[in-house]
Structure formats: C-alpha cells, structure tokens
Design a protein around this motif. Structure first.
Motif, PDB file in Angstrom:
ATOM      1  N   UNK A  55       1.886 -21.164   3.368  1.00 44.60           N
ATOM      2  CA  UNK A  55       2.813 -20.056   3.132  1.00 44.60           C
ATOM      3  C   UNK A  55       4.162 -20.403   3.754  1.00 44.60           C
ATOM      4  N   UNK A  83       5.235 -11.047  -3.731  1.00 43.88           N
ATOM      5  CA  UNK A  83       3.878 -11.589  -3.704  1.00 43.88           C
ATOM      6  C   UNK A  83       3.172 -11.229  -5.013  1.00 43.88           C
ATOM      7  N   UNK A 100      -0.026 -19.051   8.368  1.00 44.03           N
ATOM      8  CA  UNK A 100      -0.963 -19.932   7.661  1.00 44.03           C
ATOM      9  C   UNK A 100      -0.216 -21.136   7.058  1.00 44.03           C
ATOM     10  N   UNK A 114       5.702 -10.628   5.044  1.00 46.37           N
ATOM     11  CA  UNK A 114       4.377 -10.019   4.929  1.00 46.37           C
ATOM     12  C   UNK A 114       3.942  -9.361   6.229  1.00 46.37           C
ATOM     13  N   UNK A 115       4.289  -9.958   7.371  1.00 51.08           N
ATOM     14  CA  UNK A 115       3.932  -9.389   8.677  1.00 51.08           C
ATOM     15  C   UNK A 115       5.110  -8.613   9.259  1.00 51.08           C
ATOM     16  N   UNK A 144       0.808  -1.218   0.000  1.00 52.10           N
ATOM     17  CA  UNK A 144       0.000   0.000   0.000  1.00 52.10           C
ATOM     18  C   UNK A 144       0.836   1.260   0.000  1.00 52.10           C
ATOM     19  N   UNK A 145       1.895   1.281   0.806  1.00 52.28           N
ATOM     20  CA  UNK A 145       2.708   2.495   0.889  1.00 52.28           C
ATOM     21  C   UNK A 145       3.562   2.680  -0.360  1.00 52.28           C
ATOM     22  N   UNK A 194       0.198 -10.183  15.088  1.00 49.52           N
ATOM     23  CA  UNK A 194      -0.049 -11.145  14.020  1.00 49.52           C
ATOM     24  C   UNK A 194      -0.409 -12.503  14.594  1.00 49.52           C
ATOM     25  N   UNK A 195      -1.262 -13.191  13.852  1.00 47.46           N
ATOM     26  CA  UNK A 195      -1.599 -14.568  14.206  1.00 47.46           C
ATOM     27  C   UNK A 195      -0.549 -15.521  13.673  1.00 47.46           C
ATOM     28  N   UNK A 221       0.103 -11.314  -5.703  1.00 51.01           N
ATOM     29  CA  UNK A 221      -1.123 -10.555  -5.488  1.00 51.01           C
ATOM     30  C   UNK A 221      -0.837  -9.066  -5.271  1.00 51.01           C
ATOM     31  N   UNK A 222       0.286  -8.790  -4.610  1.00 62.03           N
ATOM     32  CA  UNK A 222       0.641  -7.377  -4.415  1.00 62.03           C
ATOM     33  C   UNK A 222       0.976  -6.724  -5.766  1.00 62.03           C
TER      34      UNK A 222
END
Lengths: 456, 352
Positions: free
Chosen positions: A226, A78, A223, A234-235, A52-53, A219-220, A80-81
């Motif tokens: 990944x 990524x 997944x 990513x985190x 995003x940034x 963060x959880x 998707x990014x």
C-alpha cells in the motif's frame, strides 16, 4: 503565552464580517430562490467518500420521505470501499440507487467527476476524511450544489480560514449546507437549549464533557502493498493532518453542543495530555486529554478524553448553572434523554424536566437529513458551514493546547500558520504523503513544552 | 388465576385428561425424581484477564409442559401470541439474573479486536475461517463506539449488544468455564429458546405475569415504566419468581435464541405437543422477551413478544450497521441458559 504568529484577522472581525448566524445573513442578502434538479422534483445525490459513515449518510438521505430522491454517483480512492458501499446501498435502497459502473469514480479527482453528474440544486455528500473538505467544498460551491458534509470540517487554523471564506460564499449563493454535527438536530437537545437559553436553571457557570472509553484511533505499521499516502488516508484517525486526530474527530460533538448551550465559543484553552500506552501503534494521538476551555465571561468548560481499556468509562455532558444543572448527553455524543435538575446533583427527586421525543424523531442522523432536504425543497435558509468550521476550530484549539502545553486562544488557533497538509487540491495517487516518518520509521508526535507553535 | 381458568381451551382439557393431573392449572413440571442427579443450582465463577472474579448462579429449570402464547381475551394480547399451544420443554439451567456488565466487560476486554479498519477486519475474517472449530480463537466484537456501559455500574445488566454479540459471549463463556465438549455439544452456555424463556417466566403458573395476574403486585417483581426511573436497575433487586429467577419481566429485554416470526406459533401449533421448539429456521431478526424498564404493563405479560426493530440500529450512523453493537440502546440485554445431560437425546430429536 505561546509563540504563535499573530495575523491581523481577529475573531471579532471574523464574526462581524461573516455574520453571527449564517441563516440570518442568508436572509439579509436577499437570496435568489434555489433550483433543484431541473424540470422535475427528483433530487440527485452523489457520495464522495464511501466509507461506513459516508454510506450511512447516503442511506439516511435516501430515507427522507418528502419527495423523490436518488443516488447517482460514487467516488472514493479505494476500489473496495466503492464496491462495498454500492453493494450495501443497493441492498437497502435498490429502487433509489442508479449508479452504473461509469458513475463510480476511483481516484483523487473522482470528486469532480461525481459532482459533474449532478445539476445545480442537487446534493453532494462529502464523507472523506476532513482534510479534503475544503477542496471538495470549493468545487461544490462552483457547481452550485447543496452539500452535506461529515464532521469535523477543518483540522487546523489555515484550513479553517479557507473554510470560513467558503462558508460565506456558499451563503451568498444560497446553497443549503448541512454539517454532520447531529447534536444540533437532536430534538432533546433542541428543547434543552431552549430551556437553558430561557434561563430555566439560571446562568451556566460550569460545563463538563467526557469521552472516556477503550483504546482507539491506533494503527499498526503500513502494510507492504500500500502507498504511504493511501495508508494515511485509510487510517485517518491516527494522523493529525487527515482528521485532526482522535481529539477532533471524537470530541467535537460534545464540544459543539456545549458551545450551543452556552451560546458562545470558548475564547481560550489550556490542557494536559500524554501518551501512556501507545504500545506498537504508530498514530500521532495522545491517549488521554484534559482540556480546560474558558468562555469570555470567565466560566469554564472542562473536557476529559481518555482511550484506555479497563479504566472508568464516561461518555456524557453536563451543565452546572446558578439555579440547577442539566444532563445534555446522557450517554454518547448526544444520547437521550436530556434533563434538568434543581440542584447540582442529578438525582431523580430533583428532576424538573426530562426530554420526551417521539420514535419518529428520535434519530438525529435522520433528522439532520429530513431538515436539510426540507430546506432545499422549500428554499429555506439553511447553512451550517460557518458554525461547523467554528466547532472544528474550537476542537483544534483544545487539541493544540494539549499537544503544545501552551494556552491557546481562539485568535491564535485561527491565525496559526501551521497548515498540516498544504496542496491537497493537487493530490494524485503518486503524490508523497503529507506526513513522513522519521529515520526510525516512526511518525512525529506532539512534544509539549518543546514544540510550542505547531503540534509536531 | 380466575382469568386463566376462564379461558381453558379444549387442548388444555385434553392435556389434563391425558396426564390425569388433578391440578386446576394448564401446565406442569416433571416430577422431581427425574432430575435427581442434577444439582438444583450451582454458582459459576470466572476470573477476568485482569484477575477480577465475577460469579453468577444457574438454577435448574425442571422439564415440563406448558401452554405457550396467550389465551383469547387476555388484556393487551397481540396476534403474534396466538394460538396458545402446548409445548414440552426438557430440563435446562437458566441464570438467575440477566448477564451483568461486569461479566460482559470481562468478555469484551478479552476478545475485542484491536482495530476495525478493513485490513484488520480482513485478517480477523481469515483467522476465523482457519479456526472455525477452534474454540480458543473466538473473534470478539469490534471496539464499541464509545462506552459500552452507557454510564451504568457493573452490577447493572449488560446492554446494547446485538444478538450475534450475545451468542458470541456465550461461546466465550463456555470456553472460559471449560463447558465445551469436544464437538459442539448441548452443555455449552447459550441463549434460552423463546419457549424455554416463556416457560421459565411462567414458572409453573398459569397466570398473566408468572407472579400473579394482579398488576398491582408487579411492583415487587419488576422494573418497568411505573417502577423504574427511566433507566435500568442493578440486577436481582426485586423479588424472584417461583423458580428463583430475577427480573424476567422488565429491566432489560432479553435476547432469546429464536428468529422472530409473527407466524411462529401457528407453525408450532401444528405439532401436538411441540417438543423443544427453536422457532423458524430462517429469519431477519431475533426475538427479545420480557419487556424493559420503560415498558407498559401489557409488554410485561409472560406471553408478550418483541423483536429487533429497525430503530434499534438508529444510534449507529454507519452502513453496514455494526454486527456487534446497538449504540445507545440501553434496554436490550440477555440471560444465559445451558442444557443438561438428560436432554441430549431430546435435543437431537428436536425438530421444527
């Protein structure tokens, strides 16, 4: 004192060898004029790190109005990014986005391929997590590219030492380097700095900075589908090696602009902090920090950070001086207006100045791009790399003081041996992650008073 | 009043003749008898997740007809305010104050999504799709970048939310207060339409500011550039208008339901009168009415229109821009409305 290993390089020597202000050394070096974009005056831009940034920075770049500028390449790890960034940039700037599929690069070597699409004097945007900044900056310098890099730009002592050398080299090559510490391009803070430096409210005796708001940078668990490495990238706010953690990434703006107002960097820090509500989050951050920075003249700067929902929110910065006080950021990293008061309480009746900025110059994220591209086109000295590395280092100094429970000096953090993620220049998709979970599946966290010369 | 009378249009004359109302104003409210069964005002109290209570007051706005837009010659008038046209509005409830930070924080803390990275966002999207009709599963805002109070106390207006966020707040509030019919109904909390907002701002008057046409009197009613200290005030500190509404002018701009279009009134004026207009069917940005603490007196006219401008996003350095937040924009808030039972039929008949 902590047990940090001291190396021979002192802060004073660093200042002496690198020059007090990058711009000044660029002038002193008798620089050669830069070339931009070959025969025509179109500036080509590549974006490395399409979150995003990074995408926002690319959009700001394409919004600079002083000549043709276009985006020609993207790189990320990524898919998707890449896809989302491309889609959003086309939506906003269709006529300036020229990025066929074969200039969208996926993978850890994508940064080279994206920069290979540029010519000397073009601009690369480094928008990846900070850990990769020195790797990508090294290549940009080799290619003779101008650079805009998102903050922070270093995460620890070793990466700062590398970066300061790179900064010198980029100045010698007359590259224009912008660092996303946009406070420096806030027209309100520029005028405040001038007034404070002119002594309008006397000498600064205390500074206060706050970023206290809701829970964040958590963060959880990873997944299933990944890799550990991609998960940590990513985190990145959750992992110290990747970003310097919440402390560095969230607090650097206020640390940076208060250092600017003081015209100095703090020489040491001592701090409190802890993890009260970390819950199920596996991140390495504390959820509260209280750092006392000290400048060489003995005055202090207190920074309080807290990420607890439901507690009092404060997100602003202040100067207390011998003849009054100032609000630097009213709300946020550099929220306008800035103001001066004749007493020590910011009441309206005591206000002696309040910033007024035209709408056209009210967005510091756009200002920093207008300023950078203007410097490139007119070949003006412009290099924020050293200053950005110092702001990053001072952020790390406060963070390390909290994480170790020790007093940490500027020289100690600069010469600290603990490089959190060595070898990032050789990373591939199959590399192990720089941080490994323990047998209980949890990542190591700081242990103040136990681990004193490293943060985990 | 003198100024208004001097600009009465043929349409007004027609209106006055039609209803044979012998007042020298070009608008009127329905006779009180019609809304007899409805409470004139009521107080709603919600208890936040952490047990704190907060209340707000809703006041019944009588249905009626008014002239929307500004007459030719009104000082500061802009093109998007014309033509002045007749609008009929059914009765509805409107909050006496702008939504406070206290109430908005209760919403935020109950609904904020824990993480905003793309896995979490993806999961949230899936959840939303699965439970679109399930009012218990409101996907709340992403965590705000920084401090959503921007340093203001809790009785100040809520600020810096996108239109989408304000609408989501209304859905949450409807659920929280049990004002949710089985199907999407007219009694939920919602944003007022632009017409409702202007009608309520005028409060039965036909003058420039709804509380008179003399700018010198505005200081008693509004926080704007001449009366505010470059920041918002606690809500309800000035005098209310004739219908008991505080801060309709100044303090913060208020989101309304309608998309903004400079042509909206030209479209609406084709009907005679326009009944419960809701603005253009599609659009890019929404309207926000009433001016704010930094507004000049021209922007405080009841007829003055504003809308989300590009720079309202300038505190957000990301692309795509946040769906939820307008960081650092402390001049934009909203006020909640609610339809009454009596206008169910009209609401269904409503057309654009």
């Amino acid at each position: 004192m902590s047990e940090i290993t001291q190396k021979s390089t002192s802060r004073r020597e660093f200042l002496k060898s690198t020059g007090r202000i990058a711009a000044a050394s660029a002038l002193a070096a008798g620089v050669v004029p830069s070339i931009y974009a070959g025969e025509n005056n179109t500036i080509k831009v590549a974006l490395v790190g399409c979150g995003g940034r990074g995408t926002g920075a690319a959009s700001d770049a394409l919004s600079v109005k002083n000549g043709p500028i276009k985006l020609v390449a993207l790189a990320d790890v990524f898919q998707r990014r890449l896809d989302n960034s491309y889609k959003n940039l086309v939506r906003g700037h269709a006529r300036q986005v020229d990025i066929p599929r074969d200039r969208q690069f996926l993978g850890f070597d994508g940064y080279k391929k994206a920069m290979d699409c540029l010519d000397k004097g073009d601009v690369v945007i480094l928008g990846t997590p900070p850990a990769f900044r020195w790797v990508h900056f090294t290549y940009a310098i080799r290619k003779g590219l101008n650079v805009f890099m998102e903050k922070p730009i270093t995460v620890d002592g070793p990466t700062t030492r590398k970066f300061l050398k790179l900064a010198e080299e980029s100045v010698r090559k007359n590259l224009k380097v912008g660092v996303g510490l946009m406070s420096r391009h806030s027209r309100a803070l520029e005028e405040l700095a001038k007034r404070v430096h002119d002594g309008e409210i006397g000498n600064i005796i205390l500074q206060r900075g706050y970023r206290m708001a809701g829970r964040s940078a958590t963060t959880g668990p990873k997944p299933e589908n990944m890799s550990e490495l991609l998960y940590q990238i990513q985190r990145f706010h959750s992992f110290l090696w990747a970003s310097g953690g919440m402390y560095s990434d969230y607090y650097i703006h206020i640390i940076d602009h208060l250092g600017w107002m003081k015209n100095a960097w703090p020489v040491k820090a001592q701090a409190l902090g802890g993890r009260h509500y970390n819950g199920d989050s596996v991140d390495q951050n504390f959820d509260h920090y209280a750092v006392e920075y000290t400048y060489s003249d003995g005055t202090t700067f207190n920074f309080d950070g807290r990420a607890m929902t439901g507690c009092q929110s404060i997100y602003s910065s202040y100067l207390h001086c011998t003849k009054g006080m100032a609000i630097a950021s009213k709300s946020g990293d550099c929220g306008m207006p800035s103001s001066l008061f004749k007493g020590q309480t910011p009441v309206r009746s005591d206000m002696i100045w309040q910033s007024k900025v035209s709408r056209e110059e009210s967005n510091p994220y756009q200002n920093e791009w207008n300023d950078l591209i203007d410097a490139i086109r007119r070949d003006k000295p412009y290099n924020e790399a050293k200053r950005g590395a110092e702001a990053s280092l001072v952020s790390s100094m406060g963070r390390m003081a909290a994480h170790t429970g020790q007093i940490i000096t500027y020289d100690q953090i600069l010469n600290c041996e603990h490089e959190m993620a060595p070898g990032l220049d050789k990373l591939t998709m199959d590399s192990p992650a720089p941080l490994q979970a323990g047998s209980d599946g949890k990542y190591p966290v700081p242990q103040p008073g136990i681990l004193k010369d490293r943060e985990y | 009043m003198m100024l208004s009378l001097s600009t009465v249009s043929y349409r007004v004359v027609k209106y006055m003749a039609l209803f044979t109302i012998s007042v020298a104003a070009f608008q009127s409210s329905d006779m009180p008898g019609k809304d007899r069964k409805l409470p004139r005002r009521y107080t709603e109290t919600i208890t936040s997740g952490s047990g704190e209570k907060s209340s707000f007051e809703m006041v019944l706005i009588p249905g009626g007809t008014f002239m929307m837009g500004s007459p030719k010659g009104e000082l500061g008038r802009k093109d998007d305010e014309e033509p002045q046209h007749e609008v009929r509005v059914d009765p509805f409830y409107l909050c006496t104050t702008e939504t406070t930070l206290e109430l908005f924080l209760a919403y935020y803390q109950e609904t904020v999504s824990a993480e905003k990275d793309f896995f979490a966002a993806e999961q949230a999207r899936k959840n939303t799709e699965q439970s679109r009709e399930d009012v218990d599963a409101i996907t709340g805002p992403t965590p705000v970048y920084g401090d959503l109070t921007m340093g203001y106390e809790e009785k100040h207006p809520a600020i810096g939310m996108t239109w989408h966020n304000a609408v989501t707040f209304c859905k949450w509030l409807s659920r929280k207060t049990g004002r949710v019919p089985a199907l999407r109904g007219p009694r939920e909390y919602r944003l007022p339409t632009e017409a409702e907002w202007e009608y309520a701002c005028r409060a039965g008057s036909a003058n420039i500011y709804g509380v008179g046409s003399d700018p010198d009197r505005l200081a008693d009613f509004a926080w704007y550039d001449a009366t505010a200290d470059s920041e918002t005030s606690e809500v309800g500190k000035k005098k209310p208008n004739a219908w008991g509404l505080y801060d309709m002018l100044g303090n913060v701009r208020e989101w309304v339901y309608d998309f903004y279009s400079p042509q909206a009134y030209r479209q609406a004026a084709k009907k005679d009168p326009t009944v419960n207009p809701k603005g253009p069917k599609t659009g890019e940005v929404h309207a926000a009415r009433g001016g704010d603490y930094s507004s000049s007196i021209e922007e405080l006219r009841c007829a003055s229109r504003a809308f989300e401008e590009k720079w309202w996003r300038s505190g957000d350095p990301q692309i795509p821009k946040s769906k939820w937040w307008l960081p650092e924009m402390d001049f934009i808030g909203f006020r909640i409305a609610r339809s009454t039972n009596t206008n169910n039929q009209n609401a269904r008949k409503q057309n654009n």
